[in-house]
Design a protein around this motif. Structure first.
Motif, PDB file in Angstrom:
ATOM      1  N   PRO A 179      45.182 -22.904 100.222  1.00 16.83           N
ATOM      2  CA  PRO A 179      44.584 -24.222  99.962  1.00 16.83           C
ATOM      3  C   PRO A 179      45.349 -24.965  98.870  1.00 16.83           C
ATOM      4  CG  PRO A 179      43.266 -22.518  98.930  1.00 16.83           C
ATOM      5  CD  PRO A 179      44.353 -21.807  99.696  1.00 16.83           C
ATOM      6  N   ASP A 212      41.135 -24.860 110.307  1.00 11.25           N
ATOM      7  CA  ASP A 212      42.075 -25.258 109.260  1.00 11.25           C
ATOM      8  C   ASP A 212      43.165 -26.127 109.849  1.00 11.25           C
ATOM      9  OD1 ASP A 212      40.811 -23.624 107.291  1.00 11.25           O
ATOM     10  OD2 ASP A 212      41.690 -21.893 108.314  1.00 11.25           O
ATOM     11  N   LYS A 228      37.971 -33.704 100.820  1.00  9.70           N
ATOM     12  CA  LYS A 228      38.126 -33.178 102.175  1.00  9.70           C
ATOM     13  C   LYS A 228      39.411 -32.365 102.336  1.00  9.70           C
ATOM     14  CE  LYS A 228      37.944 -34.639 107.027  1.00  9.70           C
ATOM     15  NZ  LYS A 228      37.813 -35.806 107.944  1.00  9.70           N
ATOM     16  N   GLY A 266      39.755 -28.607 101.737  1.00 12.97           N
ATOM     17  CA  GLY A 266      39.263 -27.677 102.744  1.00 12.97           C
ATOM     18  C   GLY A 266      40.272 -27.358 103.819  1.00 12.97           C
ATOM     19  N   ARG A 267      41.521 -27.716 103.603  1.00 19.61           N
ATOM     20  CA  ARG A 267      42.578 -27.423 104.572  1.00 19.61           C
ATOM     21  C   ARG A 267      43.604 -26.468 103.963  1.00 19.61           C
ATOM     22  NH1 ARG A 267      43.757 -33.685 106.488  1.00 19.61           N
ATOM     23  NH2 ARG A 267      41.646 -34.115 107.299  1.00 19.61           N
ATOM     24  N   ALA A 327      34.587 -27.931 100.074  1.00 19.29           N
ATOM     25  CA  ALA A 327      35.104 -29.023 100.900  1.00 19.29           C
ATOM     26  C   ALA A 327      34.632 -28.887 102.339  1.00 19.29           C
ATOM     27  CB  ALA A 327      36.627 -29.055 100.840  1.00 19.29           C
ATOM     28  N   ASN A 328      34.554 -27.650 102.821  1.00 13.20           N
ATOM     29  CA  ASN A 328      34.106 -27.446 104.192  1.00 13.20           C
ATOM     30  C   ASN A 328      32.597 -27.564 104.345  1.00 13.20           C
ATOM     31  OD1 ASN A 328      36.407 -26.794 106.103  1.00 13.20           O
ATOM     32  ND2 ASN A 328      36.945 -25.534 104.341  1.00 13.20           N
ATOM     33  N   ASP A 329      31.892 -27.674 103.229  1.00 13.28           N
ATOM     34  CA  ASP A 329      30.479 -28.034 103.244  1.00 13.28           C
ATOM     35  C   ASP A 329      30.295 -29.532 103.022  1.00 13.28           C
ATOM     36  OD1 ASP A 329      29.652 -25.465 103.700  1.00 13.28           O
ATOM     37  OD2 ASP A 329      29.145 -25.019 101.613  1.00 13.28           O
ATOM     38  N   TYR A 369      37.777 -24.884  98.385  1.00 15.14           N
ATOM     39  CA  TYR A 369      37.958 -24.847  99.836  1.00 15.14           C
ATOM     40  C   TYR A 369      36.600 -24.726 100.535  1.00 15.14           C
ATOM     41  CZ  TYR A 369      39.013 -22.682 104.383  1.00 15.14           C
ATOM     42  OH  TYR A 369      39.053 -22.367 105.715  1.00 15.14           O
ATOM     43  N   ALA A 370      35.781 -23.778 100.059  1.00 14.67           N
ATOM     44  CA  ALA A 370      34.457 -23.584 100.662  1.00 14.67           C
ATOM     45  C   ALA A 370      33.575 -24.810 100.452  1.00 14.67           C
ATOM     46  CB  ALA A 370      33.794 -22.337 100.075  1.00 14.67           C
TER      47      ALA A 370
END
Length: 483
Positions: free
Chosen positions: A372, A9, A361, A364-365, A354-356, A351-352
């Protein structure tokens, strides 16, 4: 890095600060919105007798609790952020998971936020008439915003701001407003039993409790006339399936607690328990509220309550002329707490995603508070647009069919994951497996088939919205791979 491992993160990390009590308050808080005060009218019009109306609520509660028990196993296997999105990804593939996330962002979560916020504003106007929907605040050509719409947007922005500060802010609001609404509903039930119950009405409603019919409305000399049409056999089963839309989706959003599993202490235990305790508590409250309606109002007055406001009609019998104000205040408390939970939980799915590599983007931070925030504000903007559009209610009707399909797919995922990963730790196993999950899926299929036949408008538009996500998925995937 394993796909199941938490991604790095930019600002901070999720903080496990939510207790079992917080989880239960979230589940109960997002389930109790404004539906319980309204949908019994449509259920009564669809199935007829008091017994059938109560059966619809019992079946809806049964399905919700069974689903919660099934999700408990999945939450124990994947106790991170994202919940149902992650379960679908692991059981099936990223495309199915994305289509759920796509529908969640475009309609399900944001549309529900908009509907609940506008319901808050509508009932605020009962107490403060200058907040009405018919009072324009801004008008430019054919575009206008009413005072009620502005209040709804202001509420969404406020709750987004509160929840972007820290998870602690959101949980305090959730605790206060969910506790208040539960106490208020217990008060309504008690008052209904001791002040509003009429023995004559109660006995009359149960005398013909199992007469099955639905009302068909036609125009006669320019006036709407409703005629009771008897039904039995397969048609009765279909009508029960259609009516269950009201009971099921008065209880919807119960899965929101799975989205925030990364912030719950001892998630292997507490997420599953939150689902069970929260759904069971709300189911009992809903059944008691409907018994109060039956004790206070003849079944035909339930079916044709003005603007479907059954609780308001019953409240007039209980509290006299102050009844409408009492119900308006209860719904304001209920919808405020409900929207807080929905706002809080949704961004964890983005969030999940975005991290995929399947969402913006920056969603996901996490910020320095471990929240988030970017996902929260993107959600806020789109929900506000839906408030202004005035089409949020239609969109939710369209998506109901699809939401149920995703629930069935997720529960079927338990069978798939047990085969794919037989040795994966399962701190909690679905109660009644495989019988109860199969029963849920079969009951869900009955509801879906009934909607396909008798309420097609609730089916194909939702499928179109979801299928629009297919080209978006491949375009996003291509962009992610290129970058």
């Amino acid at each position: 890095m394993s796909r199941n491992a938490p991604p790095p993160d930019a600002g901070g990390s999720f903080r496990r600060s939510l207790t079992l009590f917080d989880g239960v308050m979230l589940v109960a808080g997002v389930m109790i919105g404004s539906g319980i005060f309204i949908v019994s009218a449509d259920i009564a019009r669809t199935v007829g007798g008091t017994g059938w109306m109560m059966l619809v609520w019992v079946l809806g509660g049964f399905m919700t609790v069974v689903a919660a028990l099934s999700y408990g196993e999945l939450s124990g296997m994947y106790p991170g952020a994202g919940g149902q999105y992650v379960y679908l990804r692991e059981a099936y593939n990223p495309l199915i998971a994305f289509l759920y996330g796509w529908a969640l962002f475009t309609v399900i979560q944001t549309g529900l936020i908009a509907v609940v916020a506008v319901a808050f504003a509508k009932y605020a106007a009962y107490i403060f008439p200058w907040l009405g929907e018919d009072i324009p605040l801004l008008s430019l050509g054919g575009f206008s915003i009413s005072v009620a719409q502005a209040l709804a947007i202001l509420m969404i922005v406020f709750l987004t701001w509160v929840n972007s500060g820290s998870i602690r802010n959101g949980k305090i609001i959730q605790r206060i407003f969910t506790s208040a609404k539960i106490l208020a509903m217990v008060f309504l039930v008690a008052a209904g039993i001791f002040l509003g119950a009429r023995a004559g009405i109660w006995h009359a409603n149960w005398a013909d409790a199992w007469d099955s019919f639905h009302y068909v409305t036609t125009q006669v000399d320019g006036k709407a006339v409703s005629t009771a049409v008897p039904h039995h056999g397969l048609l009765l089963i279909a009508m029960i399936g259609v009516a269950m839309v009201g009971s099921l989706f008065s209880s919807d959003a119960w899965n929101s607690v799975t989205f925030i599993a990364a912030e719950i202490k001892n998630p292997h235990r507490n997420v599953g328990l939150s689902l069970l305790l929260g759904t069971f508590l709300v189911t009992v409250i809903y059944l008691l509220c409907n018994l109060v309606y039956i004790a206070a109002l003849p079944i035909k007055e339930i079916a044709f309550a003005p603007a479907d406001r059954v609780a308001a009609a019953a409240s007039l019998n209980i509290f006299g002329p102050y009844g409408a104000i009492v119900i308006a205040a209860m719904i304001m408390i209920s919808t405020f707490g409900c929207d807080n939970g929905i706002v809080l939980s949704g961004a964890r799915v983005y969030y999940a995603m975005a991290n995929d590599g399947l969402f913006f983007k920056r969603a996901g931070r996490l910020n320095k508070a471990g929240v988030p925030a970017y996902g929260l504000w993107i959600q806020c903007i789109w929900a506000s647009v839906l408030c202004i559009s005035g089409r949020y209610s239609d969109l939710l009707n369209y998506i109901i069919f699809v939401v149920l399909i995703f629930y069935m797919l997720t529960i079927a995922g338990i069978f798939i994951l047990r085969k794919k990963y037989p040795d994966m730790p399962r701190p909690y196993r679905a109660v009644g497996y495989p019988v109860l999950p199969v029963i849920y899926i079969l009951m869900g299929m009955v509801v879906c088939i009934s909607l396909l036949i008798y309420r097609p408008l609730y089916t194909w538009p939702g499928l179109i919205i979801v299928l629009l996500g297919v080209p978006v998925y491949y375009l996003t995937l291509r962009k992610t791979r290129t970058s």
